[in-house]
Design a protein around this motif. Sequence first.
Motif, PDB file in Angstrom:
ATOM      1  N   LEU A  72       0.884  -1.165   0.000  1.00 47.63           N
ATOM      2  CA  LEU A  72       0.000   0.000   0.000  1.00 47.63           C
ATOM      3  C   LEU A  72       0.916   1.207   0.000  1.00 47.63           C
ATOM      4  O   LEU A  72       1.700   1.392   0.943  1.00 47.63           O
ATOM      5  CB  LEU A  72      -0.911  -0.008   1.237  1.00 47.63           C
ATOM      6  CG  LEU A  72      -1.763   1.230   1.486  1.00 47.63           C
ATOM      7  CD1 LEU A  72      -2.708   1.494   0.327  1.00 47.63           C
ATOM      8  CD2 LEU A  72      -2.549   1.067   2.773  1.00 47.63           C
ATOM      9  N   MET A  88      -7.725   0.768   1.371  1.00 48.91           N
ATOM     10  CA  MET A  88      -7.905  -0.361   2.281  1.00 48.91           C
ATOM     11  C   MET A  88      -9.379  -0.761   2.354  1.00 48.91           C
ATOM     12  O   MET A  88      -9.709  -1.954   2.334  1.00 48.91           O
ATOM     13  CB  MET A  88      -7.384   0.004   3.675  1.00 48.91           C
ATOM     14  CG  MET A  88      -7.423  -1.141   4.649  1.00 48.91           C
ATOM     15  SD  MET A  88      -6.348  -2.518   4.198  1.00 48.91           S
ATOM     16  CE  MET A  88      -4.750  -1.778   4.459  1.00 48.91           C
ATOM     17  N   TYR A 113      -2.284   0.228  10.295  1.00 46.04           N
ATOM     18  CA  TYR A 113      -2.903  -1.093  10.140  1.00 46.04           C
ATOM     19  C   TYR A 113      -3.681  -1.494  11.394  1.00 46.04           C
ATOM     20  O   TYR A 113      -4.752  -2.095  11.292  1.00 46.04           O
ATOM     21  CB  TYR A 113      -1.861  -2.145   9.765  1.00 46.04           C
ATOM     22  CG  TYR A 113      -1.282  -1.912   8.385  1.00 46.04           C
ATOM     23  CD1 TYR A 113      -2.107  -1.710   7.285  1.00 46.04           C
ATOM     24  CD2 TYR A 113       0.086  -1.864   8.188  1.00 46.04           C
ATOM     25  CE1 TYR A 113      -1.584  -1.484   6.026  1.00 46.04           C
ATOM     26  CE2 TYR A 113       0.619  -1.642   6.920  1.00 46.04           C
ATOM     27  CZ  TYR A 113      -0.224  -1.452   5.845  1.00 46.04           C
ATOM     28  OH  TYR A 113       0.293  -1.225   4.596  1.00 46.04           O
ATOM     29  N   GLU A 116      -6.904   0.116  11.313  1.00 49.51           N
ATOM     30  CA  GLU A 116      -7.741  -0.514  10.291  1.00 49.51           C
ATOM     31  C   GLU A 116      -8.244  -1.894  10.711  1.00 49.51           C
ATOM     32  O   GLU A 116      -8.887  -2.586   9.929  1.00 49.51           O
ATOM     33  CB  GLU A 116      -6.975  -0.617   8.974  1.00 49.51           C
ATOM     34  CG  GLU A 116      -6.775   0.718   8.292  1.00 49.51           C
ATOM     35  CD  GLU A 116      -8.098   1.374   7.933  1.00 49.51           C
ATOM     36  OE1 GLU A 116      -8.964   0.695   7.329  1.00 49.51           O
ATOM     37  OE2 GLU A 116      -8.287   2.560   8.274  1.00 49.51           O
TER      38      GLU A 116
END
Length: 140
Positions: A72, A88, A113, A116
């Motif tokens: 990413l 994402m 992350y 997320e």
Amino acid sequence: MIRKPHASELPEIAEIWLAANLDAHSFIAPSYWKGHFAGLVPQLAQAELLVYEDSGGLQGFLGLDGDLIAGLFVRREARGRGIGRALMDEAKGRRERLRLHVYRKNAGALRFYRREGFSVLEEQTDPGTGEAESVMVWHV
């Protein structure tokens, strides 16, 4: 807008990849990333890519290989505008489970992350760089 890239955009995507890796991984010699750059465009042509484009052009991309997020990457000047999160979210909409590898020294990526919804599955060493990395997973 998030979409699949055109073949003509692959060199620009490769440039985003190189710049983002050099910027985010100062703990790895630049020669490592530059050494992988020459063969990158053919690899990108075979990958499942999602690009984020706005009025300023391509701003970032996400690469998928099955349930693996291979990377990413967002242009430095475009970071903090929700582009990574949008990419994402698109990937999460396409898969029930996602996993990724992230260098433990990349604190910003680890925070992103975790926000997320990813959790650490295991810790290991990247054989290519010798750097410690976390394998993280997200699922519905």
